[in-house]
Each structure stands twice: as C-alpha cells, then as structure tokens.
Design a protein around this motif. Structure first.
Motif, PDB file in Angstrom:
ATOM      1  N   VAL A 181       0.846  -1.199   0.000  1.00 17.17           N
ATOM      2  CA  VAL A 181       0.000   0.000   0.000  1.00 17.17           C
ATOM      3  C   VAL A 181       0.882   1.251   0.000  1.00 17.17           C
ATOM      4  O   VAL A 181       0.621   2.223  -0.722  1.00 17.17           O
ATOM      5  CB  VAL A 181      -0.950   0.010   1.207  1.00 17.17           C
ATOM      6  CG1 VAL A 181      -1.686   1.349   1.306  1.00 17.17           C
ATOM      7  CG2 VAL A 181      -1.959  -1.123   1.109  1.00 17.17           C
ATOM      8  N   GLY A 182       1.957   1.235   0.804  1.00 18.53           N
ATOM      9  CA  GLY A 182       2.859   2.377   0.849  1.00 18.53           C
ATOM     10  C   GLY A 182       3.548   2.627  -0.481  1.00 18.53           C
ATOM     11  O   GLY A 182       3.662   3.777  -0.933  1.00 18.53           O
ATOM     12  N   LEU A 183       3.988   1.550  -1.132  1.00 18.08           N
ATOM     13  CA  LEU A 183       4.606   1.693  -2.451  1.00 18.08           C
ATOM     14  C   LEU A 183       3.621   2.283  -3.455  1.00 18.08           C
ATOM     15  O   LEU A 183       3.988   3.096  -4.306  1.00 18.08           O
ATOM     16  CB  LEU A 183       5.107   0.336  -2.953  1.00 18.08           C
ATOM     17  CG  LEU A 183       6.272  -0.311  -2.208  1.00 18.08           C
ATOM     18  CD1 LEU A 183       6.631  -1.641  -2.857  1.00 18.08           C
ATOM     19  CD2 LEU A 183       7.482   0.601  -2.147  1.00 18.08           C
ATOM     20  N   THR A 184       2.363   1.860  -3.347  1.00 17.23           N
ATOM     21  CA  THR A 184       1.331   2.345  -4.266  1.00 17.23           C
ATOM     22  C   THR A 184       1.099   3.848  -4.091  1.00 17.23           C
ATOM     23  O   THR A 184       1.098   4.615  -5.062  1.00 17.23           O
ATOM     24  CB  THR A 184       0.021   1.591  -4.036  1.00 17.23           C
ATOM     25  OG1 THR A 184       0.226   0.197  -4.286  1.00 17.23           O
ATOM     26  CG2 THR A 184      -1.082   2.113  -4.951  1.00 17.23           C
ATOM     27  N   LEU A 185       0.905   4.265  -2.853  1.00 17.91           N
ATOM     28  CA  LEU A 185       0.622   5.683  -2.587  1.00 17.91           C
ATOM     29  C   LEU A 185       1.806   6.562  -2.985  1.00 17.91           C
ATOM     30  O   LEU A 185       1.644   7.584  -3.659  1.00 17.91           O
ATOM     31  CB  LEU A 185       0.297   5.880  -1.099  1.00 17.91           C
ATOM     32  CG  LEU A 185      -0.975   5.182  -0.590  1.00 17.91           C
ATOM     33  CD1 LEU A 185      -1.121   5.382   0.917  1.00 17.91           C
ATOM     34  CD2 LEU A 185      -2.196   5.713  -1.322  1.00 17.91           C
ATOM     35  N   GLY A 186       2.997   6.168  -2.565  1.00 20.85           N
ATOM     36  CA  GLY A 186       4.182   6.946  -2.924  1.00 20.85           C
ATOM     37  C   GLY A 186       4.462   6.901  -4.408  1.00 20.85           C
ATOM     38  O   GLY A 186       4.918   7.887  -4.996  1.00 20.85           O
ATOM     39  N   GLY A 187       4.162   5.747  -5.025  1.00 23.12           N
ATOM     40  CA  GLY A 187       4.429   5.588  -6.449  1.00 23.12           C
ATOM     41  C   GLY A 187       3.636   6.533  -7.319  1.00 23.12           C
ATOM     42  O   GLY A 187       4.153   7.065  -8.314  1.00 23.12           O
ATOM     43  N   ILE A 188       2.388   6.758  -6.962  1.00 16.85           N
ATOM     44  CA  ILE A 188       1.553   7.671  -7.741  1.00 16.85           C
ATOM     45  C   ILE A 188       2.124   9.092  -7.691  1.00 16.85           C
ATOM     46  O   ILE A 188       2.229   9.784  -8.705  1.00 16.85           O
ATOM     47  CB  ILE A 188       0.104   7.638  -7.223  1.00 16.85           C
ATOM     48  CG1 ILE A 188      -0.509   6.253  -7.479  1.00 16.85           C
ATOM     49  CG2 ILE A 188      -0.731   8.726  -7.885  1.00 16.85           C
ATOM     50  CD1 ILE A 188      -1.873   6.067  -6.843  1.00 16.85           C
ATOM     51  N   VAL A 189       2.521   9.522  -6.484  1.00 19.88           N
ATOM     52  CA  VAL A 189       3.084  10.867  -6.315  1.00 19.88           C
ATOM     53  C   VAL A 189       4.410  10.997  -7.067  1.00 19.88           C
ATOM     54  O   VAL A 189       4.658  11.990  -7.766  1.00 19.88           O
ATOM     55  CB  VAL A 189       3.286  11.179  -4.823  1.00 19.88           C
ATOM     56  CG1 VAL A 189       3.978  12.536  -4.653  1.00 19.88           C
ATOM     57  CG2 VAL A 189       1.946  11.177  -4.096  1.00 19.88           C
ATOM     58  N   GLY A 190       5.285   9.989  -6.936  1.00 17.08           N
ATOM     59  CA  GLY A 190       6.583  10.039  -7.588  1.00 17.08           C
ATOM     60  C   GLY A 190       6.467  10.078  -9.099  1.00 17.08           C
ATOM     61  O   GLY A 190       7.233  10.783  -9.784  1.00 17.08           O
ATOM     62  N   THR A 191       5.513   9.325  -9.636  1.00 13.03           N
ATOM     63  CA  THR A 191       5.305   9.295 -11.087  1.00 13.03           C
ATOM     64  C   THR A 191       4.873  10.662 -11.610  1.00 13.03           C
ATOM     65  O   THR A 191       5.415  11.168 -12.603  1.00 13.03           O
ATOM     66  CB  THR A 191       4.239   8.251 -11.446  1.00 13.03           C
ATOM     67  OG1 THR A 191       4.718   6.951 -11.093  1.00 13.03           O
ATOM     68  CG2 THR A 191       3.914   8.285 -12.930  1.00 13.03           C
ATOM     69  N   ILE A 192       3.901  11.248 -10.956  1.00 12.11           N
ATOM     70  CA  ILE A 192       3.382  12.549 -11.380  1.00 12.11           C
ATOM     71  C   ILE A 192       4.461  13.624 -11.266  1.00 12.11           C
ATOM     72  O   ILE A 192       4.564  14.527 -12.116  1.00 12.11           O
ATOM     73  CB  ILE A 192       2.140  12.924 -10.559  1.00 12.11           C
ATOM     74  CG1 ILE A 192       1.003  11.938 -10.850  1.00 12.11           C
ATOM     75  CG2 ILE A 192       1.691  14.350 -10.857  1.00 12.11           C
ATOM     76  CD1 ILE A 192      -0.215  12.116  -9.986  1.00 12.11           C
ATOM     77  N   ALA A 193       5.310  13.533 -10.224  1.00  9.41           N
ATOM     78  CA  ALA A 193       6.357  14.536 -10.017  1.00  9.41           C
ATOM     79  C   ALA A 193       7.440  14.450 -11.085  1.00  9.41           C
ATOM     80  O   ALA A 193       7.998  15.474 -11.503  1.00  9.41           O
ATOM     81  CB  ALA A 193       6.973  14.361  -8.632  1.00  9.41           C
ATOM     82  N   ALA A 194       7.758  13.234 -11.543  1.00 11.38           N
ATOM     83  CA  ALA A 194       8.854  13.065 -12.497  1.00 11.38           C
ATOM     84  C   ALA A 194       8.441  13.307 -13.939  1.00 11.38           C
ATOM     85  O   ALA A 194       9.283  13.640 -14.778  1.00 11.38           O
ATOM     86  CB  ALA A 194       9.436  11.657 -12.367  1.00 11.38           C
ATOM     87  N   PHE A 195       7.166  13.147 -14.236  1.00 14.26           N
ATOM     88  CA  PHE A 195       6.699  13.216 -15.616  1.00 14.26           C
ATOM     89  C   PHE A 195       7.062  14.528 -16.318  1.00 14.26           C
ATOM     90  O   PHE A 195       7.528  14.502 -17.462  1.00 14.26           O
ATOM     91  CB  PHE A 195       5.187  12.988 -15.668  1.00 14.26           C
ATOM     92  CG  PHE A 195       4.621  13.024 -17.054  1.00 14.26           C
ATOM     93  CD1 PHE A 195       4.829  11.967 -17.929  1.00 14.26           C
ATOM     94  CD2 PHE A 195       3.870  14.106 -17.498  1.00 14.26           C
ATOM     95  CE1 PHE A 195       4.321  11.996 -19.223  1.00 14.26           C
ATOM     96  CE2 PHE A 195       3.356  14.149 -18.779  1.00 14.26           C
ATOM     97  CZ  PHE A 195       3.573  13.087 -19.639  1.00 14.26           C
TER      98      PHE A 195
END
Length: 298
Positions: free
Chosen positions: A238-252
């Motif tokens: 769950v933690g990887l999922t939540l952080g992953g969404i934020v990290g993806t949007i930030a790097a795009f």
C-alpha cells in the motif's frame, strides 16, 4: 482514436480493474493491514520518480528493503509487483496520452510483451539469472558506447521516428517478447527497450509509452498470482502504491522537458543505459541467489 490505441487502453484498464477488485476482496477476507509506514511511502515515491525517468525501480526497492531488513526476502517479489500494479497505470496513461507513438506498433509491443511473460517465462526461468545479466550487461555497455559516440557527433544519430515498419517492426516485436519473459525473472526492460528502439531509429522518448504500457499489462497480471497466494507484505505494498503515484506525477514533467531537447534526451538515455549495464553486471557477480519467479494466475 485508432482501434489499436483503444485496444491498448482496454487491456490496461481491464487488468487494473482486476487487480483492484481482487486486492480489495482479499484484504477484506484476510483482514490484511492497510496502514503503511512513512518509510514505505517515501520508498515508493523516490523509486517511482526514478522509474518514470527510465532508470527502473525494482532493484532500488529491493536494496532498500534489504537495508532495513523488511519485508522478509521471500515476500519481496510479491511486494514489488503488487506495490507497483496501480502506479504503473498512471505512468502508462501519462505517456500514452502525451507521446504519440504509432498505435499499431504500441499495440503489437504490448501484446508481444504479455505473450512473452506467459509463454517465455518458463523457458527463460531455466537459465541462470547471472548468465542473462552478464549477457545483457555487456550488450547495454556496447549500446551506451554507441550512444556516446553518437552524442559526440562521431557517428550520425540513430533517428527520430515515432514508429517502425518492415523488418524493424518485426525485430522490435520479437525483442519485446523476450523482454516480457525476462521481466518475470527479475530483469528490467526499461534500458533494453530504450537501447533497442533507439538503435532501430526511433526517438528516445518513444520508448517511454511502449515500455510503460508493456509493464502496465505485465505487472498487474503477475500481481494477481501474488494476491491469490498472499505471498507479499500488504501494508508495504500500500505504501509503495501511494508513494508511487506521487513520484510518477512529479517526475513526468522532467521527462517531457528533456524530450524537447533531443541532445539532452540522448545523454539522459545514455546515462540510464550505462547505469543499468553496471547494475546488471554487479548483480551477476554477487553471491545473491536467483530471485523466485513470479507466480502467474492459471
């Protein structure tokens, strides 16, 4: 919108809905914990940021898990797949909608990667992972050398196409089948995809929607097996999922910015490929045993 692109979207949404439904149902049935630690979210965000740039995140997440000794090693493969199953949809959607790769090529590459995961994994898994890593590490080092000479103007650049035809189309499709199989034994496909498509004459940014869409099908499908068996750490995922969404949007936005400057983009790709090559060779020469092959649903 072309029929091929619609097909890709349908595949992505179908496997994602399946994962979410199965995950929610299994969580309620087994009363799995759903509250991640702050560290889990940070790991997910930081590694997904790198993943969106094309560096990959499985090796980094595994290293961080081992550093903090949680979750147990036998739960790492499942946690990696389940924890990235939702975030990869965001990555795929962002790149598919903004990077206009030829739709038929995109569809074929996604299908070939999925077929490789199902059909080829059993064959590739019989090979020692260290042998595969050495072969791919050397190949990627050669590719990095080729791109370096291109960036320095010693040889002409490979190209800036957003699609392929003829024998190049066939080679890319066949290679993605192999990369799909390699994903199931822990060999990432980002740097190999970048190298392959650039050498075939495509723009470096064209690799992003192809590799993201391929993983957008592969990772959720692999996750279904782990959700069924329960061999993963639920709260960490769950933690990887939540952080992953934020990290993806930030790097795009950073990837999009580089895509407008072809020389910078080529240097970025060269760096990613060189990093992946060194990481693969180091892993091959370590004493770590082969990782378990993900259990795919019947």
């Amino acid at each position: 919108m072309s029929a091929a692109l619609v097909f890709v979207y349908v595949c992505l949404v179908a496997v994602e809905v399946a994962v979410i439904v199965v995950w929610v149902a299994a969580t309620r049935k087994h009363r799995w914990p759903v509250r991640p630690s702050t560290g889990d979210v940070v790991i997910g965000g930081a590694t997904s940021f790198l993943d969106t740039l094309g560096i990959g995140n499985y090796a980094q997440i595994t290293a961080l898990f081992k550093l903090r000794r949680h979750p147990p090693d036998e739960l790492i493969p499942g946690t990696l797949n389940v924890g990235n199953a939702v975030g990869i949809l965001f990555s795929a959607a962002l790149f598919i909608t903004t990077v206009q790769v030829e739709p038929t090529l995109l569809m074929t590459m996604v299908v070939s990667a999925g077929a490789g995961a199902w059909i080829g994994a059993g064959i590739v898994s019989r090979l020692r992972r260290s042998v595969i890593q050495v072969f791919m590490g050397v190949a990627l080092l050669l590719a990095a050398g080729f791109f370096t000479t291109t960036n320095l103007g010693i040889i002409p650049p490979p190209g800036s196409a957003m699609g392929l035809v003829g024998w190049r189309f066939a080679v890319a499709s066949a290679a993605n089948f192999v990369l799909g199989a390699l994903m199931c034994v822990g060999i990432g496909n980002y740097a190999p995809s970048m190298a392959l498509l650039a050498l075939l004459g495509m723009h470096p940014i064209a690799a992003y929607p192809i590799m993201m869409a391929s993983d957008g099908v592969l990772i959720p499908v692999a996750s279904l097996g782990f959700l069924r068996s329960g061999r993963f750490a639920p709260a960490v995922a769950v933690g990887l999922t939540l952080g992953g969404i934020v990290g993806t949007i930030a790097a795009f936005p950073l990837v999009k910015m580089l895509s407008g400057h072809l020389v910078l983009m080529r240097w970025a790709v060269t760096g990613v490929i060189a990093y992946a090559a060194i990481a693969m060779l180091r892993s091959a020469w370590s004493s770590e045993p082969d990782a378990p092959v993900p259990t795919l649903p019947a």
